[in-house]
Design an enzyme around this catalytic site. Sequence first.
Site, short mmCIF file in Angstrom:
data_model
loop_
_atom_site.label_atom_id
_atom_site.label_comp_id
_atom_site.label_asym_id
_atom_site.label_seq_id
_atom_site.Cartn_x
_atom_site.Cartn_y
_atom_site.Cartn_z
N ASP A 126 -72.47 -103.23 -66.55
CA ASP A 126 -73.25 -104.44 -66.75
C ASP A 126 -74.73 -104.12 -67.02
O ASP A 126 -75.12 -102.95 -67.08
CB ASP A 126 -73.08 -105.31 -65.50
CG ASP A 126 -73.04 -106.80 -65.81
OD1 ASP A 126 -73.55 -107.21 -66.86
OD2 ASP A 126 -72.51 -107.56 -64.97
N GLU A 164 -79.84 -106.19 -78.25
CA GLU A 164 -80.04 -105.15 -79.28
C GLU A 164 -78.82 -104.97 -80.17
O GLU A 164 -78.49 -103.86 -80.59
CB GLU A 164 -80.43 -103.80 -78.65
CG GLU A 164 -81.81 -103.81 -78.02
CD GLU A 164 -82.32 -102.41 -77.67
OE1 GLU A 164 -81.93 -101.44 -78.33
OE2 GLU A 164 -83.10 -102.32 -76.71
N ASP A 183 -72.28 -114.81 -70.74
CA ASP A 183 -71.02 -115.04 -70.00
C ASP A 183 -70.28 -116.29 -70.48
O ASP A 183 -70.87 -117.34 -70.67
CB ASP A 183 -71.31 -115.21 -68.51
CG ASP A 183 -71.75 -113.91 -67.87
OD1 ASP A 183 -72.05 -112.94 -68.60
OD2 ASP A 183 -71.78 -113.85 -66.63
C1 GLA Z 1 -72.68 -110.47 -65.49
C2 GLA Z 1 -71.49 -110.19 -66.40
C3 GLA Z 1 -70.26 -110.89 -65.88
C4 GLA Z 1 -69.96 -110.43 -64.46
C5 GLA Z 1 -71.18 -110.66 -63.56
C6 GLA Z 1 -71.02 -110.00 -62.20
O1 GLA Z 1 -73.05 -111.81 -65.52
O2 GLA Z 1 -71.78 -110.57 -67.71
O3 GLA Z 1 -69.15 -110.64 -66.72
O4 GLA Z 1 -69.60 -109.07 -64.48
O5 GLA Z 1 -72.36 -110.11 -64.15
O6 GLA Z 1 -72.11 -110.21 -61.37
#
Ligand code: GLA
Length: 376
Positions: A126, A164, A183
Amino acid sequence: MLAKRPPMGWNSWNTFAENISEQLIFEMADAMVEKGYLAAGYEYLVIDDCWAKMERDENGRLAADPEKFPHGMKAVADYVHSKGLKFGMYSCAGIRTCAGYPSSYDHEFIDAQTFADWGVDFLKYDFCNFPAVGNCRARYHRMSMALKATGREILFSACNWGVEEPWKWMRAIGAHMYRSTGDIVDNYKSFKDIAISQIDNLCMSGPGSFNDPDMLIVGMYGKGHVGFGGCSDLEYRTHFALWCLFGVPLMMGGDIRSLTPQSEALLKNPALIAIDQDEECRAPYLVDSREDRYLFIRHLSGGEFVLAYFNFNDEPARSWRFSGCFDDIGLPYDCGYGLHLTDVFTGEDLGVKRDAFYPSIEPHGCQMYRARLEKI
Ligand code: GLA
């Protein structure tokens, strides 16, 4: 070779977030096998954020939260492997993970080795809390090198949310899949916007490295961590059909122990999965889009195609007006060929269509057809 085809599996985040435990993961592993998801192709079981102890151990290594995972991560990996599944875990390129747990910035090599020692086969990586002085591409490359240095085959699932323009460089740094957007949450607008945003970037996907427009929300119906509103069955069908048409990773995010029969059947639909996993791994070609209505054609192996119609408009699409005309998809009227169509969802043989084909599509719905050229 890893990720010869878009990776498939289940990830804990969408539904469970921090509410994860050894018991939950064991139950998910059982469900993946007993309910036929593994047989359908879903092989990776991935634990997302919130698995770690808040502090590293005395050797500077990441450690599992002893309350959630009392027997440690090696025991979890062993159980997952005993079911014939592959085991995935999560870390982050920043100073802390998104949920505030210890992360791998400046610990790339020791953490990669810890994951390898536990028997991890897949690492989601991440991008939260990344220092402003840090170099994003270089840090993803560093973790990619650290994973290679372990000698273990570990699929590298990079997750920098499209920062990027990752489709331009993630393949080059060794990532096997790369999140291209923010997300997903469980509603129609979320998956629709994500999908539309990636149409032009999909042609950078191919064996070994795939655009990842995030995990599936099929079957969540507004429950769970990202359950903001939920979708109708028709919308889940459109969502899953889009991901399969796009040829992107299929990481389930619902509670697969207890999905509705419709959601379970959709996620295991062999005709859709075959399109997702087609060996040529080509992106769909957007023939035309107007008024939130999209027509794609995707070239498959074996000289076949998919014709895919999506209606993101809130009005039914009886006449596409703009497209569905075979001239627009490369078949002028007098070329001597038509398309023999089979409905992907029902298996119905529609025979050969020549000059045009305008299916009627409900708002938020879609239709997909397998097609092959036939002499008229
Ligand atoms: C980010 C990622 C998600 C998940 C959360 C976990 O938002 O994009 O897919 O992994 O972190 O905290």
